[in-house]
Design an enzyme around this catalytic site. Structure first.
Site, mmCIF file in Angstrom:
data_model
loop_
_atom_site.group_PDB
_atom_site.id
_atom_site.type_symbol
_atom_site.label_atom_id
_atom_site.label_comp_id
_atom_site.label_asym_id
_atom_site.label_seq_id
_atom_site.Cartn_x
_atom_site.Cartn_y
_atom_site.Cartn_z
ATOM 1 N N CYS A 123 -34.616 -30.123 7.552
ATOM 2 C CA CYS A 123 -35.391 -30.474 8.653
ATOM 3 C C CYS A 123 -36.574 -29.341 8.956
ATOM 4 O O CYS A 123 -36.508 -28.254 8.404
ATOM 5 C CB CYS A 123 -34.422 -30.741 9.992
ATOM 6 S SG CYS A 123 -35.202 -31.583 11.303
ATOM 7 N N ASP A 124 -37.415 -29.988 9.762
ATOM 8 C CA ASP A 124 -38.812 -29.052 10.101
ATOM 9 C C ASP A 124 -38.528 -27.415 10.123
ATOM 10 O O ASP A 124 -39.226 -26.768 9.059
ATOM 11 C CB ASP A 124 -39.561 -29.566 11.164
ATOM 12 C CG ASP A 124 -39.962 -30.947 11.097
ATOM 13 O OD1 ASP A 124 -39.291 -31.761 10.156
ATOM 14 O OD2 ASP A 124 -40.562 -31.404 12.106
ATOM 15 N N LYS A 125 -37.739 -27.169 11.038
ATOM 16 C CA LYS A 125 -37.896 -25.690 11.087
ATOM 17 C C LYS A 125 -36.962 -24.795 10.126
ATOM 18 O O LYS A 125 -37.208 -23.596 10.201
ATOM 19 C CB LYS A 125 -37.594 -25.474 12.595
ATOM 20 C CG LYS A 125 -38.323 -26.018 13.616
ATOM 21 C CD LYS A 125 -39.753 -25.755 13.322
ATOM 22 C CE LYS A 125 -40.461 -26.879 14.363
ATOM 23 N NZ LYS A 125 -40.571 -28.239 13.933
ATOM 24 N N SER A 473 -45.770 -33.511 16.231
ATOM 25 C CA SER A 473 -44.955 -33.902 15.191
ATOM 26 C C SER A 473 -45.908 -34.093 14.170
ATOM 27 O O SER A 473 -47.014 -34.315 14.138
ATOM 28 C CB SER A 473 -44.180 -34.854 15.606
ATOM 29 O OG SER A 473 -43.772 -35.638 14.163
HETATM 30 FE FE1 FES Z 1 -35.715 -33.592 10.516
HETATM 31 FE FE2 FES Z 1 -37.763 -35.365 10.703
HETATM 32 S S1 FES Z 1 -37.307 -34.233 9.213
HETATM 33 S S2 FES Z 1 -36.197 -35.035 12.313
#
Ligand code: FES
Length: 565
Positions: A123-125, A473
């Site tokens: 995931c992103d962070k 986002s």
């Molecule tokens: Fe984890 Fe989108 S990559 S919510």
């Protein structure tokens, strides 16, 4: 290969006889103590799909470590799932988790004396957090991405999570029925892995290849694929090879490597978060790489990838035609990359790309050539002006509008803005200003996907702009300007905007202008006072006290090499 960089201080000799029982208790043999100790960091959580499988990948990484003569021990770090938190108070923990992840890695691996490590993100962070820790610890290390989720299908239509967010806006504005919304909800995320478009997670995975901190080709295989497990084994081996060669992250994360990552970000119309995270990674590496460097790179690079949200394709479509190396090779051939930048593989990126051959599969509209690009301008522009003296980031790859002028509709926080969009109060020609959502103010620069998706879902994507000191986002599209610095909470000019003020956004000229005379702004400033912090205690208060502005990557630690800006 027996490169023990610092573990003897913890585990060798008579002095440490009392330390060894702890590792014997977790399976160490006598021989294991003679091998390098390799940390296998898994950002792991069942609280969402993005990092659901990283413990399994860690097992494969450990196999690779073992093959190369080391002993791998797995350790976890946290995950904050951005998509689930969108539009909730939980979003305030998203960016904060990036720095927390870097801190937990530093604490675990420095406390236990590992010689080298592999970090598995998703995931992103988790990804920039791991890359920041790579730079901070400067031990031989390799980054491994957990991989994208597969796209969903609604008949012939390829779905990503972006469709679910926009379907909410479309339903609220009466464009689709509740049943249609439910179908999208059910079908848009069919497997574990990360959000499927070129949103922040997939952006950061591609940037990791451009930066040289992960193996070439490792970004795009889906989370569910056997190739991802093969990259896990190879990453374990590569960390020990890097140790043998003396390749540490600060030899990799140089100005040239950051430049290559910035060029790739712009050429792919990747997430605006890429700017913030690369600034933070540069900070940890002690490299002076500022918004001005991004600005320079952004003026040379067109968009060559038609990936969502800028185009129609998902990460798995890019994977089918060869993945990130196919993009990097085009940029390299066009002279847009700095080929001498070293990678964790121990070779310069130019040399790796020379050797890499694309599969014999047509690009099928997923990728374009630099000479005949998908869009003639970069996917992101850096703006400055009296509304953002220290800079702002404009996302243009996912819109056709480079310029916009309109009247401000001002909201102190995202929730009120979302209500206004849902109530149909936002009209074509409005510039929605959402403030007090910056690094210190919110704190943690929440992402505005819920409100930006509602604007697009309401059919206002080309006729309404949004300006904020928060973030977006990677799935956000529309005319969007974020990371406005200084933020409202520290008295940045965005705090002085009033309803009806004219705002001009010019992605071409790199300008963000508030059309209000200086004397009037001065008058308004006299009656402005800083808001009370949103949190008096706990992590959010600690973060707000430490965090720097967005143009410094919203970092929370001093630079290791006291970079002079
Ligand atoms: Fe984890 Fe989108 S990559 S919510």
């Amino acid at each position: 290969m027996r490169i023990k960089i610092r573990s003897p201080r913890w585990y060798d000799g008579v002095d440490n006889a009392s330390h060894r029982p702890y590792l014997r208790a977790v399976g160490f043999t006598e021989e294991d103590f003679s091998k390098p100790l390799v940390g296998v960091l898994a950002a792991w959580s069942e609280l969402g799909p993005c990092n659901y499988h990283t413990l399994e990948l860690a097992r494969y990484v450990k196999e690779g470590v073992k093959e190369a003569g080391g002993v791998g021990l797995a350790a976890p770090t946290i995950v904050v799932n951005d998509g689930i938190n969108m539009g909730t108070p939980g979003m305030r923990y998203s960016l904060i988790s990036r720095d927390l992840i870097a801190d937990t890695i530093e604490a675990q691996f420095n406390a236990h004396g590992v010689d080298a490590w592999i970090g598995i993100g998703g995931c992103d962070k988790t990804q920039p957090g791991i890359m920041m820790a790579m730079a901070r610890l400067d031990l031989p290390a390799v980054y491994l991405y957990g991989g994208t989720a597969e796209a969903g299908w609604l008949g012939e239509r390829e779905l990503t999570i972006e469709d679910a967010f926009e379907a909410v806006g479309a339903h609220l504005s009466g464009k689709i029925t509740q049943e249609e919304l439910r179908r999208v909800e059910e079908l848009s995320f069919p497997t574990y892995g990360t959000c499927q478009g070129l949103f922040t997670a997939n952006t950061m995975a591609i940037l990791a290849e451009a930066l040289g901190v992960s193996l070439l080709g490792s970004a795009t295989p889906p989370a569910t694929s056997a190739r991802r497990r093969a990259y896990a084994v190879a990453s374990g081996r590569a960390a020990l090879r890097a140790a043998e060669l003396g390749v540490t992250p600060r030899k990799v994360i140089t100005y040239d490597a950051l430049y290559n990552a910035a060029v790739t970000l712009f050429a792919t119309a990747g997430s605006t978060n890429g700017v913030l995270h690369l600034l933070a990674i540069a900070h940890e590496a002690g490299v002076k790489f500022t918004l001005d460097d991004f600005d320079e790179a952004s003026r040379k690079v067109p968009v060559i990838a038609a990936l969502r949200p800028a185009g129609p394709y998902a990460m798995q479509d890019l994977d089918r035609i060869g993945g990130a190396p196919r993009i990097l090779k085009k940029l390299y051939r066009a002279g847009l990359l700095r080929p001498e930048a070293l990678t964790v593989e121990g070779e310069p990126i130019g040399k790796l790309l020379e050797r890499w051959q694309p599969p014999a599969v047509p690009e099928a509209g997923v990728l374009y050539d630099v000479e005949r690009p998908y869009k003639p301008y970069s996917g992101i522009r850096i703006l400055r002006g009296n509304l953002a003296p220290s800079g702002a980031v404009m996302k243009i790859g996912a819109t056709n509008a480079l310029k916009f002028e309109g009247r401000a509709r001002v909201y102190d926080g995202e929730a009120d803005a979302f209500k206004a969009v849902a109530a149909g109060e936002i009209r074509p020609g409005n510039v929605v200003v959402i403030r007090y959502e910056g690094p210190k103010g919110a704190p943690g620069m929440p992402e505005m996907l819920k409100v930006t998706a509602a604007i697009v879902g309401a059919g206002l994507g080309e006729s309404v702009a949004l300006v904020t000191d928060g973030r977006f986002s990677g799935a956000t599209r529309g005319i969007m300007v974020g990371h406005v610095a200084p933020e409202a909470a520290v008295g940045g000019p965005i705090a002085l905007v009033e309803d009806g003020d004219r705002i001009a956004i010019d992605g071409d000229a790199g300008l963000l202008k508030l059309d209000v005379p200086d004397e009037e702004l001065e008058r308004r400033r006299k009656s402005w006072s800083p808001p009370k912090p949103n949190y008096a205690g706990g992590l959010l208060a600690k973060y707000a006290a430490l965090v720097q502005q967005a143009d410094r990557g919203a970092v929370t630690t001093p630079s290791p090499l006291s970079v002079d800006y």
